[in-house]
Scaffold this motif. Structure first.
Motif, PDB file in Angstrom:
ATOM      1  N   VAL A  52      -3.961  -3.177  -1.339  1.00  0.00           N
ATOM      2  CA  VAL A  52      -3.327  -4.481  -1.726  1.00  0.00           C
ATOM      3  C   VAL A  52      -3.038  -5.194  -0.377  1.00  0.00           C
ATOM      4  CG1 VAL A  52      -1.359  -5.704  -2.711  1.00  0.00           C
ATOM      5  CG2 VAL A  52      -2.585  -3.752  -3.778  1.00  0.00           C
ATOM      6  N   ASP A  53      -2.570  -4.187   0.529  1.00  0.00           N
ATOM      7  CA  ASP A  53      -2.219  -4.775   2.111  1.00  0.00           C
ATOM      8  C   ASP A  53      -3.478  -5.362   2.487  1.00  0.00           C
ATOM      9  OD1 ASP A  53       0.365  -4.153   1.545  1.00  0.00           O
ATOM     10  OD2 ASP A  53       0.361  -2.436   2.721  1.00  0.00           O
ATOM     11  N   SER A  59      -7.181 -13.175   1.096  1.00  0.00           N
ATOM     12  CA  SER A  59      -7.021 -14.230   0.072  1.00  0.00           C
ATOM     13  C   SER A  59      -5.946 -15.215   0.214  1.00  0.00           C
ATOM     14  CB  SER A  59      -7.029 -13.442  -0.972  1.00  0.00           C
ATOM     15  OG  SER A  59      -6.818 -14.498  -2.208  1.00  0.00           O
ATOM     16  N   ASN A  60      -6.248 -16.201   0.087  1.00  0.00           N
ATOM     17  CA  ASN A  60      -4.790 -17.143   0.114  1.00  0.00           C
ATOM     18  C   ASN A  60      -3.977 -17.384  -1.230  1.00  0.00           C
ATOM     19  OD1 ASN A  60      -5.526 -17.810   2.940  1.00  0.00           O
ATOM     20  ND2 ASN A  60      -6.478 -19.596   2.270  1.00  0.00           N
ATOM     21  N   ASN A  61      -4.527 -16.641  -2.322  1.00  0.00           N
ATOM     22  CA  ASN A  61      -3.851 -16.353  -3.485  1.00  0.00           C
ATOM     23  C   ASN A  61      -2.924 -15.284  -3.660  1.00  0.00           C
ATOM     24  OD1 ASN A  61      -5.514 -18.537  -3.998  1.00  0.00           O
ATOM     25  ND2 ASN A  61      -7.305 -17.015  -4.761  1.00  0.00           N
ATOM     26  N   CYS A  62      -1.776 -15.803  -4.619  1.00  0.00           N
ATOM     27  CA  CYS A  62      -0.963 -14.397  -4.810  1.00  0.00           C
ATOM     28  C   CYS A  62      -1.482 -13.500  -5.779  1.00  0.00           C
ATOM     29  CB  CYS A  62       0.386 -15.267  -5.598  1.00  0.00           C
ATOM     30  SG  CYS A  62       1.371 -16.126  -4.315  1.00  0.00           S
ATOM     31  N   PHE A  63      -2.453 -13.923  -6.759  1.00  0.00           N
ATOM     32  CA  PHE A  63      -3.027 -13.028  -7.452  1.00  0.00           C
ATOM     33  C   PHE A  63      -4.316 -12.591  -6.773  1.00  0.00           C
ATOM     34  CE2 PHE A  63      -6.107 -12.732 -11.217  1.00  0.00           C
ATOM     35  CZ  PHE A  63      -5.785 -11.466 -11.636  1.00  0.00           C
ATOM     36  N   LEU A  64      -4.372 -11.177  -6.535  1.00  0.00           N
ATOM     37  CA  LEU A  64      -5.437 -10.492  -5.866  1.00  0.00           C
ATOM     38  C   LEU A  64      -6.551 -10.079  -6.710  1.00  0.00           C
ATOM     39  CD1 LEU A  64      -3.446  -8.707  -3.215  1.00  0.00           C
ATOM     40  CD2 LEU A  64      -4.368 -11.088  -2.989  1.00  0.00           C
ATOM     41  N   LYS A  65      -6.562 -10.140  -7.973  1.00  0.00           N
ATOM     42  CA  LYS A  65      -7.534  -9.673  -9.007  1.00  0.00           C
ATOM     43  C   LYS A  65      -7.550  -8.070  -8.928  1.00  0.00           C
ATOM     44  CE  LYS A  65     -10.096 -14.079  -8.960  1.00  0.00           C
ATOM     45  NZ  LYS A  65     -11.316 -14.402  -8.888  1.00  0.00           N
ATOM     46  N   VAL A  66      -8.594  -7.517  -9.176  1.00  0.00           N
ATOM     47  CA  VAL A  66      -8.789  -6.070  -9.340  1.00  0.00           C
ATOM     48  C   VAL A  66      -9.030  -5.452  -7.736  1.00  0.00           C
ATOM     49  CG1 VAL A  66     -10.089  -4.120 -10.036  1.00  0.00           C
ATOM     50  CG2 VAL A  66      -9.483  -5.923 -11.487  1.00  0.00           C
ATOM     51  N   MET A  87       1.967  -4.771  -9.474  1.00  0.00           N
ATOM     52  CA  MET A  87       0.766  -4.219  -9.755  1.00  0.00           C
ATOM     53  C   MET A  87       0.588  -3.683 -11.515  1.00  0.00           C
ATOM     54  SD  MET A  87       0.860  -2.039  -6.279  1.00  0.00           S
ATOM     55  CE  MET A  87      -1.063  -1.448  -6.448  1.00  0.00           C
ATOM     56  N   LEU A  88      -0.575  -3.864 -11.813  1.00  0.00           N
ATOM     57  CA  LEU A  88      -0.740  -3.579 -12.974  1.00  0.00           C
ATOM     58  C   LEU A  88      -2.048  -2.521 -13.044  1.00  0.00           C
ATOM     59  CD1 LEU A  88       0.034  -4.064 -16.062  1.00  0.00           C
ATOM     60  CD2 LEU A  88      -1.942  -5.943 -16.102  1.00  0.00           C
ATOM     61  N   LEU A  89      -1.726  -1.294 -13.770  1.00  0.00           N
ATOM     62  CA  LEU A  89      -2.885  -0.476 -13.992  1.00  0.00           C
ATOM     63  C   LEU A  89      -3.432  -0.427 -15.419  1.00  0.00           C
ATOM     64  CD1 LEU A  89      -4.430   2.306 -12.956  1.00  0.00           C
ATOM     65  CD2 LEU A  89      -2.579   3.546 -14.003  1.00  0.00           C
ATOM     66  N   HIS A  90      -4.489  -1.074 -15.696  1.00  0.00           N
ATOM     67  CA  HIS A  90      -5.244  -1.127 -16.839  1.00  0.00           C
ATOM     68  C   HIS A  90      -6.792  -0.942 -17.194  1.00  0.00           C
ATOM     69  CE1 HIS A  90      -7.194  -4.694 -15.278  1.00  0.00           C
ATOM     70  NE2 HIS A  90      -6.299  -4.759 -14.108  1.00  0.00           N
ATOM     71  N   GLU A  91      -7.217  -0.785 -18.221  1.00  0.00           N
ATOM     72  CA  GLU A  91      -8.471  -0.551 -18.593  1.00  0.00           C
ATOM     73  C   GLU A  91      -9.412  -1.935 -18.852  1.00  0.00           C
ATOM     74  OE1 GLU A  91      -9.110   3.532 -20.824  1.00  0.00           O
ATOM     75  OE2 GLU A  91      -7.438   2.448 -22.002  1.00  0.00           O
ATOM     76  N   ALA A  92      -8.765  -2.663 -19.834  1.00  0.00           N
ATOM     77  CA  ALA A  92      -9.551  -3.864 -20.156  1.00  0.00           C
ATOM     78  C   ALA A  92      -9.322  -4.859 -18.888  1.00  0.00           C
ATOM     79  CB  ALA A  92      -8.864  -4.477 -21.413  1.00  0.00           C
ATOM     80  N   LYS A  93     -10.771  -5.488 -18.868  1.00  0.00           N
ATOM     81  CA  LYS A  93     -10.839  -6.380 -17.920  1.00  0.00           C
ATOM     82  C   LYS A  93     -10.506  -8.072 -18.526  1.00  0.00           C
ATOM     83  CE  LYS A  93     -13.417  -4.644 -14.146  1.00  0.00           C
ATOM     84  NZ  LYS A  93     -14.699  -4.609 -13.191  1.00  0.00           N
TER      85      LYS A  93
END
Length: 142
Positions: A52-53, A59-66, A87-93
């Motif tokens: 993440v760091d 990226s200039n966005n707050c949302f960094l995706k996966v 941070m979110l740990l998930h299976e579904a995209k």
């Protein structure tokens, strides 16, 4: 098909200030089994902090995706301007719904920061914060 999400807010000092397990696909058979899953989830999230760091600078966005994938699990991240990581740990995209979840949860976190009794980077123990986070998760993730 039910899926599980593990959501963590990581403070600026790299310690978790809020965590929630959302969903119900973890077997209810034993509490020891649930503790194993919780420790594994914490390990995966913690190991993704460096990624993440690194992604912040790309990226200039707050949302960094996966930002990381471990087996069938994905770690999505959202970084606030004050460098608090959601941070979110998930299976579904489903990036769009995850992004909306992060944005509403960030707004909820900002409201918590406005509380004069809340100290920055301290653990969030508010039952109202937990209920609101779970409502947002139900709205976008479940």
């Amino acid at each position: 098909m039910s899926t599980t999400y593990y959501f963590v807010i990581v403070g600026t000092n790299d310690s978790p200030i809020y965590e929630a397990e959302i969903g119900n696909s973890i077997p209810e058979s034993t509490t020891a089994k649930k503790d194993e899953y919780k420790h594994l989830n914490q390990f995966i999230i913690h190991s993704a902090l460096d990624l993440v760091d690194d992604a912040i600078w790309e990226s200039n966005n707050c949302f960094l995706k996966v930002v990381d994938c471990v087996n069938d699990w994905n770690v999505s991240a959202y970084v606030t301007p004050s460098n608090v990581r959601l941070m979110l740990l998930h299976e579904a995209k489903n990036e769009e719904r995850i992004k909306l979840f992060f944005q509403e949860t960030h707004e909820l976190y900002v409201k918590t920061l406005l509380n004069p009794f809340y100290e920055l980077n301290s653990e969030i123990n508010s039952s109202q914060f937990d209920i609101s986070t779970r409502k947002i998760a139900k709205k976008y993730l479940l």
